[in-house]
Design a protein around this motif. Structure first.
Motif, PDB file in Angstrom:
ATOM      1  N   PHE A  52       6.909  -1.430   4.261  1.00  0.00           N
ATOM      2  CA  PHE A  52       6.298  -2.308   3.258  1.00  0.00           C
ATOM      3  C   PHE A  52       7.315  -3.270   2.661  1.00  0.00           C
ATOM      4  O   PHE A  52       8.475  -2.923   2.442  1.00  0.00           O
ATOM      5  CB  PHE A  52       5.673  -1.489   2.124  1.00  0.00           C
ATOM      6  N   GLN A  53       6.871  -4.478   2.384  1.00  0.00           N
ATOM      7  CA  GLN A  53       7.650  -5.456   1.648  1.00  0.00           C
ATOM      8  C   GLN A  53       6.917  -5.782   0.353  1.00  0.00           C
ATOM      9  O   GLN A  53       5.826  -5.272   0.102  1.00  0.00           O
ATOM     10  CB  GLN A  53       7.850  -6.708   2.504  1.00  0.00           C
ATOM     11  N   ALA A  54       7.516  -6.645  -0.443  1.00  0.00           N
ATOM     12  CA  ALA A  54       6.944  -6.942  -1.762  1.00  0.00           C
ATOM     13  C   ALA A  54       5.509  -7.424  -1.675  1.00  0.00           C
ATOM     14  O   ALA A  54       4.671  -7.062  -2.501  1.00  0.00           O
ATOM     15  CB  ALA A  54       7.810  -7.990  -2.467  1.00  0.00           C
ATOM     16  N   ILE A  55       5.179  -8.222  -0.657  1.00  0.00           N
ATOM     17  CA  ILE A  55       3.850  -8.820  -0.587  1.00  0.00           C
ATOM     18  C   ILE A  55       2.759  -7.761  -0.454  1.00  0.00           C
ATOM     19  O   ILE A  55       1.655  -7.924  -0.991  1.00  0.00           O
ATOM     20  CB  ILE A  55       3.768  -9.846   0.576  1.00  0.00           C
ATOM     21  N   PHE A  56       3.047  -6.640   0.256  1.00  0.00           N
ATOM     22  CA  PHE A  56       2.028  -5.590   0.364  1.00  0.00           C
ATOM     23  C   PHE A  56       1.769  -4.952  -0.991  1.00  0.00           C
ATOM     24  O   PHE A  56       0.618  -4.759  -1.387  1.00  0.00           O
ATOM     25  CB  PHE A  56       2.455  -4.502   1.347  1.00  0.00           C
ATOM     26  N   TYR A  57       2.834  -4.608  -1.690  1.00  0.00           N
ATOM     27  CA  TYR A  57       2.672  -3.991  -3.009  1.00  0.00           C
ATOM     28  C   TYR A  57       1.943  -4.935  -3.965  1.00  0.00           C
ATOM     29  O   TYR A  57       1.114  -4.497  -4.774  1.00  0.00           O
ATOM     30  CB  TYR A  57       4.035  -3.622  -3.584  1.00  0.00           C
ATOM     31  N   ILE A  58       2.236  -6.226  -3.867  1.00  0.00           N
ATOM     32  CA  ILE A  58       1.589  -7.205  -4.736  1.00  0.00           C
ATOM     33  C   ILE A  58       0.102  -7.293  -4.427  1.00  0.00           C
ATOM     34  O   ILE A  58      -0.744  -7.297  -5.329  1.00  0.00           O
ATOM     35  CB  ILE A  58       2.274  -8.580  -4.580  1.00  0.00           C
ATOM     36  N   LEU A  59      -0.240  -7.383  -3.149  1.00  0.00           N
ATOM     37  CA  LEU A  59      -1.646  -7.443  -2.755  1.00  0.00           C
ATOM     38  C   LEU A  59      -2.374  -6.170  -3.177  1.00  0.00           C
ATOM     39  O   LEU A  59      -3.497  -6.216  -3.697  1.00  0.00           O
ATOM     40  CB  LEU A  59      -1.761  -7.645  -1.244  1.00  0.00           C
ATOM     41  N   TYR A  95       2.088   1.845 -10.001  1.00  0.00           N
ATOM     42  CA  TYR A  95       3.168   2.310  -9.122  1.00  0.00           C
ATOM     43  C   TYR A  95       3.524   1.235  -8.100  1.00  0.00           C
ATOM     44  O   TYR A  95       4.706   0.984  -7.814  1.00  0.00           O
ATOM     45  CB  TYR A  95       2.734   3.591  -8.412  1.00  0.00           C
ATOM     46  N   PHE A  96       2.500   0.564  -7.557  1.00  0.00           N
ATOM     47  CA  PHE A  96       2.751  -0.525  -6.614  1.00  0.00           C
ATOM     48  C   PHE A  96       3.527  -1.664  -7.280  1.00  0.00           C
ATOM     49  O   PHE A  96       4.401  -2.273  -6.672  1.00  0.00           O
ATOM     50  CB  PHE A  96       1.430  -1.050  -6.055  1.00  0.00           C
ATOM     51  N   VAL A  97       3.191  -1.966  -8.538  1.00  0.00           N
ATOM     52  CA  VAL A  97       3.872  -3.039  -9.258  1.00  0.00           C
ATOM     53  C   VAL A  97       5.362  -2.730  -9.398  1.00  0.00           C
ATOM     54  O   VAL A  97       6.217  -3.594  -9.193  1.00  0.00           O
ATOM     55  CB  VAL A  97       3.240  -3.261 -10.651  1.00  0.00           C
ATOM     56  N   GLN A  98       5.698  -1.489  -9.753  1.00  0.00           N
ATOM     57  CA  GLN A  98       7.111  -1.126  -9.915  1.00  0.00           C
ATOM     58  C   GLN A  98       7.864  -1.252  -8.603  1.00  0.00           C
ATOM     59  O   GLN A  98       9.017  -1.692  -8.570  1.00  0.00           O
ATOM     60  CB  GLN A  98       7.229   0.304 -10.467  1.00  0.00           C
ATOM     61  N   ASN A  99       7.216  -0.892  -7.496  1.00  0.00           N
ATOM     62  CA  ASN A  99       7.848  -1.049  -6.191  1.00  0.00           C
ATOM     63  C   ASN A  99       7.991  -2.526  -5.828  1.00  0.00           C
ATOM     64  O   ASN A  99       8.972  -2.922  -5.187  1.00  0.00           O
ATOM     65  CB  ASN A  99       7.028  -0.324  -5.119  1.00  0.00           C
ATOM     66  N   ALA A 100       7.027  -3.331  -6.238  1.00  0.00           N
ATOM     67  CA  ALA A 100       7.115  -4.769  -5.972  1.00  0.00           C
ATOM     68  C   ALA A 100       8.299  -5.374  -6.712  1.00  0.00           C
ATOM     69  O   ALA A 100       8.988  -6.257  -6.189  1.00  0.00           O
ATOM     70  CB  ALA A 100       5.815  -5.453  -6.380  1.00  0.00           C
ATOM     71  N   GLY A 104       0.994 -12.784  -7.548  1.00  0.00           N
ATOM     72  CA  GLY A 104       0.007 -11.969  -6.844  1.00  0.00           C
ATOM     73  C   GLY A 104      -1.018 -11.370  -7.782  1.00  0.00           C
ATOM     74  O   GLY A 104      -2.225 -11.398  -7.512  1.00  0.00           O
ATOM     75  N   LEU A 105      -0.540 -10.841  -8.894  1.00  0.00           N
ATOM     76  CA  LEU A 105      -1.446 -10.176  -9.836  1.00  0.00           C
ATOM     77  C   LEU A 105      -2.416 -11.154 -10.485  1.00  0.00           C
ATOM     78  O   LEU A 105      -3.598 -10.855 -10.659  1.00  0.00           O
ATOM     79  CB  LEU A 105      -0.642  -9.442 -10.913  1.00  0.00           C
ATOM     80  N   THR A 106      -1.915 -12.326 -10.863  1.00  0.00           N
ATOM     81  CA  THR A 106      -2.766 -13.272 -11.580  1.00  0.00           C
ATOM     82  C   THR A 106      -3.659 -14.089 -10.653  1.00  0.00           C
ATOM     83  O   THR A 106      -4.500 -14.856 -11.117  1.00  0.00           O
ATOM     84  CB  THR A 106      -1.921 -14.237 -12.436  1.00  0.00           C
ATOM     85  N   VAL A 107      -3.488 -13.923  -9.346  1.00  0.00           N
ATOM     86  CA  VAL A 107      -4.380 -14.579  -8.387  1.00  0.00           C
ATOM     87  C   VAL A 107      -5.288 -13.550  -7.711  1.00  0.00           C
ATOM     88  O   VAL A 107      -6.518 -13.678  -7.725  1.00  0.00           O
ATOM     89  CB  VAL A 107      -3.575 -15.358  -7.325  1.00  0.00           C
ATOM     90  N   ILE A 108      -4.697 -12.504  -7.118  1.00  0.00           N
ATOM     91  CA  ILE A 108      -5.482 -11.514  -6.404  1.00  0.00           C
ATOM     92  C   ILE A 108      -6.376 -10.718  -7.356  1.00  0.00           C
ATOM     93  O   ILE A 108      -7.570 -10.506  -7.082  1.00  0.00           O
ATOM     94  CB  ILE A 108      -4.560 -10.534  -5.632  1.00  0.00           C
ATOM     95  N   ASP A 109      -5.806 -10.292  -8.479  1.00  0.00           N
ATOM     96  CA  ASP A 109      -6.560  -9.522  -9.479  1.00  0.00           C
ATOM     97  C   ASP A 109      -7.844 -10.243  -9.907  1.00  0.00           C
ATOM     98  O   ASP A 109      -8.949  -9.710  -9.774  1.00  0.00           O
ATOM     99  CB  ASP A 109      -5.632  -9.242 -10.668  1.00  0.00           C
ATOM    100  N   PRO A 110      -7.756 -11.484 -10.412  1.00  0.00           N
ATOM    101  CA  PRO A 110      -8.994 -12.142 -10.838  1.00  0.00           C
ATOM    102  C   PRO A 110      -9.949 -12.449  -9.696  1.00  0.00           C
ATOM    103  O   PRO A 110     -11.166 -12.410  -9.877  1.00  0.00           O
ATOM    104  CB  PRO A 110      -8.504 -13.432 -11.511  1.00  0.00           C
ATOM    105  N   LEU A 111      -9.409 -12.769  -8.501  1.00  0.00           N
ATOM    106  CA  LEU A 111     -10.305 -13.073  -7.391  1.00  0.00           C
ATOM    107  C   LEU A 111     -11.104 -11.844  -6.978  1.00  0.00           C
ATOM    108  O   LEU A 111     -12.284 -11.950  -6.609  1.00  0.00           O
ATOM    109  CB  LEU A 111      -9.501 -13.609  -6.202  1.00  0.00           C
ATOM    110  N   VAL A 112     -10.490 -10.669  -7.024  1.00  0.00           N
ATOM    111  CA  VAL A 112     -11.226  -9.437  -6.721  1.00  0.00           C
ATOM    112  C   VAL A 112     -12.272  -9.178  -7.798  1.00  0.00           C
ATOM    113  O   VAL A 112     -13.442  -8.886  -7.502  1.00  0.00           O
ATOM    114  CB  VAL A 112     -10.258  -8.236  -6.608  1.00  0.00           C
ATOM    115  N   ALA A 113     -11.854  -9.276  -9.078  1.00  0.00           N
ATOM    116  CA  ALA A 113     -12.792  -9.060 -10.179  1.00  0.00           C
ATOM    117  C   ALA A 113     -13.938 -10.059 -10.133  1.00  0.00           C
ATOM    118  O   ALA A 113     -15.111  -9.712 -10.333  1.00  0.00           O
ATOM    119  CB  ALA A 113     -12.061  -9.152 -11.519  1.00  0.00           C
TER     120      ALA A 113
END
Length: 304
Positions: free
Chosen positions: A181-188, A233-238, A250-259
């Motif tokens: 895993f790299q940062a992008i996976f944890y972010i997604l 936990y994913f955020v801390q690894n990111a 990632g959080l401010t784009v993926i999070d709202p798009l999912v919601a």
């Protein structure tokens, strides 16, 4: 002219009470930005004093985070961000207030550039502009077309089933593939999970407010906590493998798009929207997500 303004006002579906959620969400974004910066510093210090993070933070490293003042302070900031975000959800539709967290991306990018003394390059600036612009377009269209819909038991069961599948998939992926895993996976992963957290939080707040706290609402709380813990936990690894502004992107784009996706597909918050709004949502979402991947590619703080 008066007739035109009247027609424009009639198109806006947010009433004054719902509009209160917008400034609350913006304040939450400020705390989110500050919290991310301090937590990132704490994770880096723990990583520097241990063997590093190659396959996810272990229990010892998680406990060491509690001894880092910067991480603890950042966690308190994130706690305040959550409080303001949840309060905003009590006033306005998810589709309106949730994407406003993109403001945190701009703040975090500026803060991180100053703290790390690594200025943003042209590619990073373009990527951030795409993230913010895409989300901004999304919010603008939503403000004119979204309506707050009650969540039925059938809707809620559907959301919980999908969340269970998502938790299982991310859990299995982390269990077998975390060394790659790299940062992008944890972010997604964190973004997707936090999108469900926002949705379930909205449900719990609404049902509690109207005294409808039944067994299904309790299941929502359990799902909310499970998604929040794994997402956290994913955020801390990111943070250990990427700069804070990439994580926040990632959080401010993926999070709202999912919601918002849940709001559109399951809850029907845009059921009254015209066809052009659907096209605008797709374009805005694609631009914002592509911006996240471009930021992961061109950010000057990442070694390649």
């Amino acid at each position: 002219m008066t007739t035109d303004l009247t027609d424009l006002a009639a198109e806006i579906t947010i009433d004054p009470r719902q509009a209160i959620g917008i400034p609350l969400a913006l304040i939450g974004a400020i705390f989110l930005s500050l919290g991310a910066q301090f937590q990132h510093r704490g994770v880096n210090k723990v990583e520097a004093t241990t063997a590093g993070v190659t396959s996810g933070l272990n229990l010892r490293q998680l406990l060491l985070l509690l001894s880092r003042p910067s991480w603890v302070f950042g966690t308190l900031m994130l706690g305040l961000a959550i409080v303001f975000q949840l309060t905003s959800l009590g006033f306005a539709p998810i589709i309106v207030v949730q994407p406003l967290g993109a403001v945190a991306l701009v703040m975090t990018a500026i803060l991180n550039a100053r703290v790390s003394r690594v200025p943003l390059n042209y590619g990073s600036k373009v990527a951030i502009a795409m993230c913010v612009g895409g989300v901004g377009l999304f919010v603008t269209v939503a403000a004119f077309t979204a309506v707050d819909k009650p969540v039925t038991d059938a809707n809620l069961i559907t959301i919980l089933i999908v969340l269970a599948l998502v938790l299982a998939l991310f859990g299995l992926a982390f269990g077998f593939l975390r060394s790659k895993f790299q940062a992008i996976f944890y972010i997604l992963g964190a973004g997707v999970l936090y999108g469900f957290v926002a949705t379930l939080a909205k449900v719990v707040i609404t049902r509690t407010k109207y005294g409808d706290f039944d067994w299904l609402t309790l299941v929502c709380v359990v799902g909310l906590v499970a998604a929040g813990v794994l997402g956290g936990y994913f955020v801390q690894n990111a943070y250990s493998s990427g700069p804070p502004d990439l994580v926040i992107a990632g959080l401010t784009v993926i999070d709202p798009l999912v919601a918002v996706g849940i709001g559109i597909v399951v809850l029907g918050e845009t059921s009254q929207a015209p066809a052009w709004a659907g096209i605008a949502f797709v374009i805005a979402g694609a631009v914002a997500i592509w911006g996240v991947f471009l930021l992961a590619r061109y950010h000057p703080g990442l070694d390649r």
